[in-house]
Design a protein around this motif. Sequence first.
Motif, PDB file in Angstrom:
ATOM      1  N   PHE A  31      -2.137  82.022 176.974  1.00 39.98           N
ATOM      2  CA  PHE A  31      -2.945  83.206 177.245  1.00 39.98           C
ATOM      3  C   PHE A  31      -3.816  82.965 178.482  1.00 39.98           C
ATOM      4  O   PHE A  31      -4.272  81.843 178.719  1.00 39.98           O
ATOM      5  N   THR A  32      -4.075  84.043 179.229  1.00 38.10           N
ATOM      6  CA  THR A  32      -4.965  83.975 180.385  1.00 38.10           C
ATOM      7  C   THR A  32      -5.930  85.151 180.345  1.00 38.10           C
ATOM      8  O   THR A  32      -5.507  86.311 180.277  1.00 38.10           O
ATOM      9  N   ILE A  33      -7.218  84.829 180.391  1.00 41.95           N
ATOM     10  CA  ILE A  33      -8.236  85.869 180.451  1.00 41.95           C
ATOM     11  C   ILE A  33      -8.677  86.034 181.903  1.00 41.95           C
ATOM     12  O   ILE A  33      -8.768  85.063 182.653  1.00 41.95           O
ATOM     13  N   SER A  34      -8.933  87.289 182.298  1.00 44.94           N
ATOM     14  CA  SER A  34      -9.416  87.566 183.646  1.00 44.94           C
ATOM     15  C   SER A  34     -10.321  88.794 183.585  1.00 44.94           C
ATOM     16  O   SER A  34     -10.345  89.505 182.564  1.00 44.94           O
ATOM     17  N   ARG A  35     -11.035  89.028 184.667  1.00 43.10           N
ATOM     18  CA  ARG A  35     -11.944  90.167 184.687  1.00 43.10           C
ATOM     19  C   ARG A  35     -11.991  90.785 186.067  1.00 43.10           C
ATOM     20  O   ARG A  35     -11.767  90.110 187.081  1.00 43.10           O
ATOM     21  N   ASP A  36     -12.311  92.074 186.090  1.00 45.38           N
ATOM     22  CA  ASP A  36     -12.542  92.815 187.326  1.00 45.38           C
ATOM     23  C   ASP A  36     -13.957  93.358 187.233  1.00 45.38           C
ATOM     24  O   ASP A  36     -14.202  94.349 186.523  1.00 45.38           O
ATOM     25  N   ASN A  37     -14.889  92.714 187.904  1.00 48.35           N
ATOM     26  CA  ASN A  37     -16.292  93.102 187.782  1.00 48.35           C
ATOM     27  C   ASN A  37     -16.549  94.497 188.333  1.00 48.35           C
ATOM     28  O   ASN A  37     -17.418  95.214 187.829  1.00 48.35           O
ATOM     29  N   ALA A  38     -15.818  94.894 189.348  1.00 46.20           N
ATOM     30  CA  ALA A  38     -16.012  96.221 189.926  1.00 46.20           C
ATOM     31  C   ALA A  38     -15.616  97.324 188.947  1.00 46.20           C
ATOM     32  O   ALA A  38     -16.150  98.432 189.003  1.00 46.20           O
ATOM     33  N   LYS A  39     -14.677  97.011 188.061  1.00 47.50           N
ATOM     34  CA  LYS A  39     -14.193  97.992 187.089  1.00 47.50           C
ATOM     35  C   LYS A  39     -14.763  97.760 185.699  1.00 47.50           C
ATOM     36  O   LYS A  39     -14.399  98.473 184.756  1.00 47.50           O
ATOM     37  N   ASN A  49       1.353  85.380 176.846  1.00 45.77           N
ATOM     38  CA  ASN A  49       2.747  84.988 177.041  1.00 45.77           C
ATOM     39  C   ASN A  49       3.198  84.089 175.897  1.00 45.77           C
ATOM     40  O   ASN A  49       2.381  83.535 175.165  1.00 45.77           O
ATOM     41  N   SER A  50       4.496  83.937 175.771  1.00 47.08           N
ATOM     42  CA  SER A  50       5.076  83.071 174.739  1.00 47.08           C
ATOM     43  C   SER A  50       4.469  83.368 173.376  1.00 47.08           C
ATOM     44  O   SER A  50       4.058  82.455 172.643  1.00 47.08           O
ATOM     45  N   LEU A  51       4.415  84.623 173.047  1.00 50.98           N
ATOM     46  CA  LEU A  51       3.773  85.035 171.793  1.00 50.98           C
ATOM     47  C   LEU A  51       4.522  84.507 170.577  1.00 50.98           C
ATOM     48  O   LEU A  51       5.763  84.427 170.574  1.00 50.98           O
ATOM     49  N   GLU A  52       3.750  84.172 169.562  1.00 51.10           N
ATOM     50  CA  GLU A  52       4.264  83.618 168.316  1.00 51.10           C
ATOM     51  C   GLU A  52       3.848  84.521 167.156  1.00 51.10           C
ATOM     52  O   GLU A  52       2.843  85.235 167.256  1.00 51.10           O
TER      53      GLU A  52
END
Length: 120
Positions: free
Chosen positions: A67-75, A83-86
């Motif tokens: 898993f990858t967490i990310s953010r868009d501060n402007a939004k 990915n590779s979900l179980e």
Amino acid sequence: QVQLVESGGGLVQPGGSLKLSCAASGSIFSINVMGWYRQAPGKQRELVARIIRSGSTNYADSVKGRFTISRDNAKNTVYLQMNSLEPEDTAVYYCSMSILSKTYTLSDYWGQGTQVTVSS
């Protein structure tokens, strides 16, 4: 007032991918911590991943490398790329944000939850 709206859940086969989104709206001055939690039937809610404003992240051991967490501060939006979900990832996923309002009140907010089901 502040609202968090989640999207992106669904049914996926083992090994597949999903991307969750959570957008905050309302009286927002800044958002420090954004995170994703999940709760499977009969289990306690647990932290999946968290990201602070600088971009620093931490993950539950069970999702590291997948898993990858990310953010868009402007939004005012946080994402969770899964990915590779179980089958063990099946749960209701909730986003959470620690938000400083325009009146300088700091509060924690939660999304409504989105179901992720991993099954063949």
